[in-house]
Design an enzyme around this catalytic site. Structure first.
Site, PDB file in Angstrom:
ATOM      1  N   SER A  38      47.942  97.186 -56.313  1.00 50.97           N
ATOM      2  CA  SER A  38      49.408  96.404 -56.060  1.00 50.97           C
ATOM      3  C   SER A  38      49.346  95.229 -55.569  1.00 50.97           C
ATOM      4  O   SER A  38      50.204  94.364 -55.615  1.00 50.97           O
ATOM      5  CB  SER A  38      50.478  97.127 -55.857  1.00 50.97           C
ATOM      6  N   ASP A 329      58.299  94.610 -49.219  1.00 53.83           N
ATOM      7  CA  ASP A 329      58.836  96.045 -49.382  1.00 53.83           C
ATOM      8  C   ASP A 329      58.155  96.808 -48.571  1.00 53.83           C
ATOM      9  O   ASP A 329      57.642  96.426 -47.749  1.00 53.83           O
ATOM     10  CB  ASP A 329      58.747  96.347 -51.068  1.00 53.83           C
ATOM     11  N   HIS A 332      54.043  95.814 -49.612  1.00 49.10           N
ATOM     12  CA  HIS A 332      53.380  94.713 -49.848  1.00 49.10           C
ATOM     13  C   HIS A 332      54.241  93.533 -48.925  1.00 49.10           C
ATOM     14  O   HIS A 332      55.285  93.327 -48.679  1.00 49.10           O
ATOM     15  CB  HIS A 332      53.570  94.292 -51.181  1.00 49.10           C
TER      16      HIS A 332
END
Ligand SMILES: *[C@@H]1O[C@H](CO)[C@@H](O)[C@H](O)[C@H]1NC(C)=O
Ligand SMILES: *[C@@H]1O[C@H](CO)[C@@H](O)[C@H](O)[C@H]1NC(C)=O
Length: 363
Positions: A38, A329, A332
């Site tokens: 991600s 977040d 990340h």
């Protein structure tokens, strides 16, 4: 007389344009291929039943047009900054319906949130594309390129492309350390790392065999400093980085460094780089003011202590100044961090990217 001067001037202009165009062509990659999780995903999971998706607001709030794309970020990722710098259109997610025809010449992004080196990593997210699957997609992409431009040109594109691999964090966070983990029941941490490294080696060698020749392997970041881990130690660690997870990241990265050296020694017609995301991110976290940040252990979007316990959701408030936060977040970094890291990868010293930086790799 005036006419021949005019012709001469035109000739000079055309020549200098051709020369500048050629030199510009030489100092950048032919394409970009991105493998990983991600941290570098641009929407691979958007079209599959996955719980690891970011194609909703407020993700993308600072992205051009303010649109959520699938990037786990308020704005652009490292690969976006690199493609802007190199002036190559950004590689699309491999499974993006728009990734067809001439677009394939720009490369592709195979990265998938929740993915790891191992196939069982990220199982809790349902669908995701593990590294082995991403390598299969790369092979498919090559076949499509051959159909488009022929074998020789396809090989030239692959050999001249920037290829990056950003994987491993989920093999710890979404596998070894999940509450009921068969891996943890069976392996000690050193044994588990001994399991991961040969698998990654096999995967990188396949990427080489398919045709990549400029390969950057990224170390995992400071796992102990992400708001998710800091939130887990709420009350006992006062918001500081958690040493245990820092040590794991360092142990894993030390093995990556050796792996990159070993690959370089055996596959001598390719260039392998190691990018040290860990030290660079840790520098930001330890000296935020130096880099213009104020908030290092709290997610800009997320709930629970340090915004680290519950992922950034549609209706969650967002910190007003995203440029001051290290973390977007619970997991990340913000666009501001990605911008800084991409500049360091391009022009930074060997402590950030070794044995050379990206501008040297594509000089
Ligand atoms: C993942 O699954 C594929 C297909 O079953 C298999 O070939 C591969 O070896 C597996 N990879 C790992 C890392 O276990
Ligand atoms: C990065 O690469 C450039 C060449 O493009 C080189 O001049 C420079 O020394 C490198 N940067 C550092 C800090 O090593």
């Amino acid at each position: 007389m005036a006419q021949s001067l005019w012709a001469l001037w035109m000739l000079a202009m055309v020549t200098s344009w051709l020369v500048s165009r050629n030199t510009a062509m030489a100092d950048r990659p032919t394409a970009m291929f991105i493998f990983g999780d991600s941290l570098v995903d641009v929407g691979m999971n958007n079209n599959v039943p996955s719980l690891a998706r970011a194609n909703y607001r407020p993700n993308g709030i600072d992205y051009p047009g303010g649109v959520p794309t699938g990037r786990f970020c308020n704005g652009r990722l490292i690969s976006d900054f690199l493609s802007e710098y190199w002036r190559i259109p950004p590689a699309l997610a491999y499974d993006d319906p728009a990734n067809m025809g001439e677009t394939l010449l720009n490369g592709a992004n195979f990265a998938s949130a929740g993915a790891g080196i191992l196939n069982d990593t990220g199982m809790v997210f349902n669908k995701r594309f593990p590294m082995d699957q991403q390598v299969d997609f790369f092979r498919e992409h090559k076949e499509k390129l051959i159909a488009l431009v022929g074998t020789e040109e396809a090989s030239r594109i692959l050999a001249g492309a920037s290829v990056s691999i950003t994987i491993g964090s989920n093999d710890f966070l979404s596998n070894y350390f999940i509450p009921i983990s068969p891996r943890r029941a069976r392996y000690t941490l050193p044994e588990y790392i001994n399991l991961l490294i040969p698998e990654l080696k096999r995967q990188v060698m396949s990427i080489y065999e398919i045709g990549a020749r400029k390969i950057v392997v990224a170390g995992v970041g400071p796992l102990g400093c992400i708001p998710f881990i800091i939130a887990m130690r709420f009350g006992t660690n006062q918001g500081r980085c958690v040493e245990k997870y820092q040590q794991i990241a360092m142990d894993f990265n030390a093995r990556l460094v050796s792996l990159v050296q070993e690959l370089q020694e055996t596959l001598t017609d390719a260039t392998f780089l190691y990018s040290n995301a860990f030290d660079l991110s840790l520098q930001l976290i330890q000296n935020p003011a130096l880099y213009g940040f104020t908030t290092v252990n709290k997610a800009c979007c997320g709930r629970g202590p340090y915004g680290g316990l519950i992922a950034c959701n549609r209706f969650d408030p967002v910190c007003p100044d995203r440029t001051k936060y290290v973390f977007w977040d619970p997991f990340h970094p913000t666009e501001a961090v990605n911008r800084l890291v991409s500049q360091q990868l391009l022009f930074g010293p060997p402590s950030v990217i070794s044995p050379m930086n990206l501008s040297q790799l594509f000089a």
